[in-house]
Design an enzyme around this catalytic site. Structure first.
Site, PDB file in Angstrom:
ATOM      1  N   ASP A  65       0.739  -1.109   0.045  1.00 33.49           N
ATOM      2  CA  ASP A  65       0.001  -0.052  -0.059  1.00 33.49           C
ATOM      3  C   ASP A  65       0.874   1.058   0.133  1.00 33.49           C
ATOM      4  O   ASP A  65       2.200   1.220   0.195  1.00 33.49           O
ATOM      5  CB  ASP A  65      -0.791   0.048   1.329  1.00 33.49           C
TER       6      ASP A  65
ATOM      7  N   ASP B 135      -0.098   5.087   1.139  1.00 37.12           N
ATOM      8  CA  ASP B 135      -0.227   6.073   2.152  1.00 37.12           C
ATOM      9  C   ASP B 135      -0.358   5.439   3.555  1.00 37.12           C
ATOM     10  O   ASP B 135      -1.233   4.510   3.934  1.00 37.12           O
ATOM     11  CB  ASP B 135      -1.738   6.821   2.016  1.00 37.12           C
TER      12      ASP B 135
ATOM     13  N   GLY C 290      -5.387   2.660  -3.155  1.00 36.16           N
ATOM     14  CA  GLY C 290      -6.608   3.114  -3.523  1.00 36.16           C
ATOM     15  C   GLY C 290      -6.383   4.484  -4.550  1.00 36.16           C
ATOM     16  O   GLY C 290      -7.399   5.003  -5.313  1.00 36.16           O
TER      17      GLY C 290
ATOM     18  N   ASP D 218      -2.083  -0.688   5.783  1.00 32.80           N
ATOM     19  CA  ASP D 218      -2.270   0.010   7.191  1.00 32.80           C
ATOM     20  C   ASP D 218      -3.836   0.384   7.239  1.00 32.80           C
ATOM     21  O   ASP D 218      -4.357   0.728   8.411  1.00 32.80           O
ATOM     22  CB  ASP D 218      -1.658   0.917   7.412  1.00 32.80           C
TER      23      ASP D 218
END
Length: 259
Positions: free
Chosen positions: A10, A12, A45, A209
């Site tokens: 991921d 961020d 995302g 996260d």
């Protein structure tokens, strides 16, 4: 000899700190993985145009973007899952009545349906990216969109969840929610890549996260939640590493035996 694995990260709160900085230890670890023959990929995302600089800095050409709706393998588009436009048009009309702006997103750009709104400003600015949505209320017409951002305070997305079954709603900011195709997720995007590459589940890893990482971390056998992750995220992961600011990526890779 090192057995080749594929590792999904991921962005961020995982690769990047809260201040959107890439820790030196993380960058060093990524290149060491690549040097040892592993495949390093991103699962985010974000839209593809929101992390071009990061891909260039880390020399990564395989990624799952838009929470699984736009998947690229070694620079080539492997899978897409666009939003249902007829349902999106109805949602947008409803959102306008509620004074909830939206931002339409394809693989190249993003456009807002209103000229200006402080929810949009605060949310997008928190990403610390170069791109900012300009105004085009009809950007959804005649093109594939992979995600839309709905801007509303926490809890107010419930009315949309009840009325628009074609979409899933994933909150990423106090003022903003990702709108993605129902059932779409990072896990599905990852599945497309690992099936193409032929990796067994023992050689698949994922780090994350956020709430949009839950399905990914609960699906991938060797899953690692960051120390800064929410408890719901940590509960589904096999491992929990230190926070991103505490060299969490390096520590996590050492935990799972990749470094």
């Amino acid at each position: 000899m090192v057995t080749k694995s594929v590792i999904f990260f991921d962005i961020d709160g995982t690769l990047l700190t809260h201040d959107k900085e890439l820790p030196f230890s993380t960058k060093e670890a990524i290149f060491k993985l690549k040097d040892e023959g592993h495949i390093v990929a991103i699962a985010t995302g974000r839209a593809p145009f929101m992390f071009e600089d990061l891909r260039e800095e880390l020399n990564i050409n395989t990624y799952v973007s838009y929470n699984g709706q736009y998947v690229v393998l070694d620079g080539e588009v492997l899978f897409t899952n666009p939003l249902k436009i007829s349902s999106l048009e109805k949602l947008t009309e409803n959102a306008l009545l509620n004074e909830h702006p939206v931002v339409f997103m394809d693989h190249e750009d993003m456009k807002a349906n209103v000229p200006e709104h402080h929810y949009i400003n605060e949310s997008i600015q928190s990403l610390k990216i170069k791109h900012f949505p300009t105004h085009d209320p009809y950007y959804y017409k005649g093109r594939d969109l992979y995600q839309t951002l709905l801007f509303c305070p926490e809890g107010e997305e419930k009315q949309y969840e009840q009325n628009y079954q074609d979409f899933d709603f994933v909150r990423w900011h106090p003022f903003s929610v990702d709108v993605v195709p129902s059932g779409g997720s990072k896990a599905i995007g990852i599945k497309k890549i690992v099936e193409k590459l032929g990796f067994s589940e023992e050689h698949q890893y994922a780090f994350g996260d956020g709430l949009n990482d839950i399905e990914m971390l609960s699906t991938i056998k060797n899953s690692v939640a960051m120390g800064n992750a929410e408890n719901r995220v940590k509960e589904v992961a096999k491992y929990v590493t230190k926070s991103v600011e505490e060299n969490g990526i390096l520590h996590g890779l050492q935990q799972v035996g990749l470094l």
